[in-house]
Design an enzyme around this catalytic site. Sequence first.
Site, PDB file in Angstrom:
ATOM      1  N   LYS A 196      -4.575  -7.284 -11.899  1.00  0.00           N
ATOM      2  CA  LYS A 196      -3.590  -6.438 -12.575  1.00  0.00           C
ATOM      3  C   LYS A 196      -2.182  -7.046 -12.482  1.00  0.00           C
ATOM      4  CE  LYS A 196      -4.447  -2.790  -9.966  1.00  0.00           C
ATOM      5  NZ  LYS A 196      -5.543  -3.195  -9.048  1.00  0.00           N
ATOM      6  N   ARG A 271      -3.300   6.324  -8.450  1.00  0.00           N
ATOM      7  CA  ARG A 271      -4.477   5.959  -7.681  1.00  0.00           C
ATOM      8  C   ARG A 271      -5.257   7.190  -7.234  1.00  0.00           C
ATOM      9  NH1 ARG A 271      -2.464   0.660  -5.740  1.00  0.00           N
ATOM     10  NH2 ARG A 271      -4.039  -0.466  -4.585  1.00  0.00           N
ATOM     11  N   ARG A 310      -6.986 -15.208  -2.068  1.00  0.00           N
ATOM     12  CA  ARG A 310      -5.564 -14.891  -2.234  1.00  0.00           C
ATOM     13  C   ARG A 310      -4.880 -14.767  -0.873  1.00  0.00           C
ATOM     14  NH1 ARG A 310      -4.042  -9.469  -5.515  1.00  0.00           N
ATOM     15  NH2 ARG A 310      -4.242  -8.421  -3.522  1.00  0.00           N
ATOM     16  N   ARG A 316      -0.241 -11.610   2.473  1.00  0.00           N
ATOM     17  CA  ARG A 316      -0.565 -10.184   2.578  1.00  0.00           C
ATOM     18  C   ARG A 316      -1.602  -9.974   3.670  1.00  0.00           C
ATOM     19  NH1 ARG A 316      -1.394  -7.172  -3.108  1.00  0.00           N
ATOM     20  NH2 ARG A 316      -2.335  -5.714  -1.639  1.00  0.00           N
ATOM     21  N   ARG A 328     -10.214  -0.835   1.496  1.00  0.00           N
ATOM     22  CA  ARG A 328      -9.476  -0.629   0.241  1.00  0.00           C
ATOM     23  C   ARG A 328     -10.442  -0.305  -0.901  1.00  0.00           C
ATOM     24  NH1 ARG A 328      -6.302  -5.974   0.322  1.00  0.00           N
ATOM     25  NH2 ARG A 328      -5.546  -5.471  -1.769  1.00  0.00           N
TER      26      ARG A 328
HETATM   27  P1  AMP Z   1      -1.693  -3.045  -4.157  1.00  0.00           P
HETATM   28  O1  AMP Z   1      -0.618  -4.071  -4.076  1.00  0.00           O
HETATM   29  O2  AMP Z   1      -1.634  -2.288  -5.458  1.00  0.00           O
HETATM   30  O3  AMP Z   1      -3.062  -3.580  -3.868  1.00  0.00           O
HETATM   31  O4  AMP Z   1      -1.370  -1.959  -3.030  1.00  0.00           O
HETATM   32  C1  AMP Z   1      -1.382  -2.284  -1.669  1.00  0.00           C
HETATM   33  C2  AMP Z   1      -1.353  -1.046  -0.790  1.00  0.00           C
HETATM   34  O5  AMP Z   1      -0.196  -0.255  -1.111  1.00  0.00           O
HETATM   35  C3  AMP Z   1      -2.519  -0.104  -1.006  1.00  0.00           C
HETATM   36  O6  AMP Z   1      -3.652  -0.487  -0.282  1.00  0.00           O
HETATM   37  C4  AMP Z   1      -1.911   1.208  -0.503  1.00  0.00           C
HETATM   38  O7  AMP Z   1      -1.856   1.247   0.892  1.00  0.00           O
HETATM   39  C5  AMP Z   1      -0.477   1.125  -1.012  1.00  0.00           C
HETATM   40  N1  AMP Z   1      -0.373   1.701  -2.371  1.00  0.00           N
HETATM   41  C6  AMP Z   1      -0.030   1.060  -3.526  1.00  0.00           C
HETATM   42  N2  AMP Z   1      -0.030   1.895  -4.574  1.00  0.00           N
HETATM   43  C7  AMP Z   1      -0.396   3.100  -4.103  1.00  0.00           C
HETATM   44  C8  AMP Z   1      -0.607   4.365  -4.693  1.00  0.00           C
HETATM   45  N3  AMP Z   1      -0.453   4.557  -6.016  1.00  0.00           N
HETATM   46  N4  AMP Z   1      -0.979   5.387  -3.895  1.00  0.00           N
HETATM   47  C9  AMP Z   1      -1.143   5.226  -2.581  1.00  0.00           C
HETATM   48  N5  AMP Z   1      -0.991   4.064  -1.961  1.00  0.00           N
HETATM   49  C10 AMP Z   1      -0.606   2.977  -2.696  1.00  0.00           C
END
Ligand code: AMP
Length: 372
Positions: A196, A271, A310, A316, A328
């Site tokens: 994404k 989410r 990654r 990360r 996740r």
């Molecule tokens: P991402 O970079 O989108 O994979 O997000 C990494 C982490 O950020 C996730 O595993 C959550 O802990 C937190 N996070 C990101 N977006 C959300 C969301 N919309 N709702 C809740 N937690 C989020």
Amino acid sequence: MKIIKLHDLYFKPFINADEIATIVKTLARQVKADLPKEEVPIFVGILNGCFLFAADFIREFDGNCEVSFVKLASYEGTTSTEKVKQLVGINEDLTGRTVIILEDIIDTGATLQEIYDIFRNKNVKQLKVATLFFKPDVFKKELPIDYIGKSIEDKFIVGYGLDYNNLGRNYPAIYQLTTQPKMKNIVLFGPPGAGKGTQATFLKDMYNLVHISTGDVFRYNIKNQTKLGLLAKKYMDEGDLVPDEVTINMLKAEVEKNAKANGFIFDGFPRTESQAEALDTFLAEKGEQINGMVALEVPEDKLVERLLERGKTSGRTDDTDESKIRNRFNEYNTKTAVLKDYFETQGKYYGLNGVGSIEEITTRLAKVFDTL
Ligand code: AMP
């Protein structure tokens, strides 16, 4: 709540069902309080618009009462005409009775004038008028209105019995006329590692949109050791979702920062179902909406492989530990995946194959973006 389209026009949420219920309850109590103890009033609803209001009102009215209706018509499209037609009149003998009119809305007062004319010769004991909504700015008459639920500005409204050319009566809330939505708002959807973020960086330039990645915003806050960052960190480190309230408020702030945008690519948001509902309502209040959810579909094994790869370079911490990655996915499968249905039932879900080269996938996405 979302924007609704009736015939050629768009309407945005204005007064929700809970607020309407409170207004109706208050009106019913006020009317009751003013009546002599044993008085049995006749409520006369003015059709068509009042039918939901009248139904709810009499259920809130504590005491015996009779109910009747007259049917008047004064609207064509969204403008009030001065000519009021009586389509169904009153048949009951009202001599010596207390009549309380139930109107959904009073604006110019043309209908109210007609009501007073109809009841003038009926020898009633008293005539009172209760209206759910009132538009003080356009009211032109010197006629009494005894009970007003809520005064509103002079903008055309629909819902809760009120219509625009016969549509909209069935909505449980009130909506206000708005302009056609201007933004292109797209939810880029898919499990962790679907690509994404990578795709959004291309698409935002191609379509001149603002890319909001909630994960990136959280990481930025963690790096800068803000209060929000400290709060989010413990969840993110475990691969858990950050609580909805925190995430929703942050997302709203990001959108507000870009009030002039052509539209947004939402990446990693919503989410959960409550995030999706909050986003719909938030956009709808601005007269905007989600145009579509575009999803990258990739098998889970491939995703774990991609994330571990990654993790070697991304810095990360949630990408390096396989158990955190699995968590996740668990969060995704139990809380996020349901959003496919949420958007599918609205006819807004576009799934596409997320396996292939970056360029191939950008091309696939662009084909969908072009149609939204
Ligand atoms: P991402 O970079 O989108 O994979 O997000 C990494 C982490 O950020 C996730 O595993 C959550 O802990 C937190 N996070 C990101 N977006 C959300 C969301 N919309 N709702 C809740 N937690 C989020």
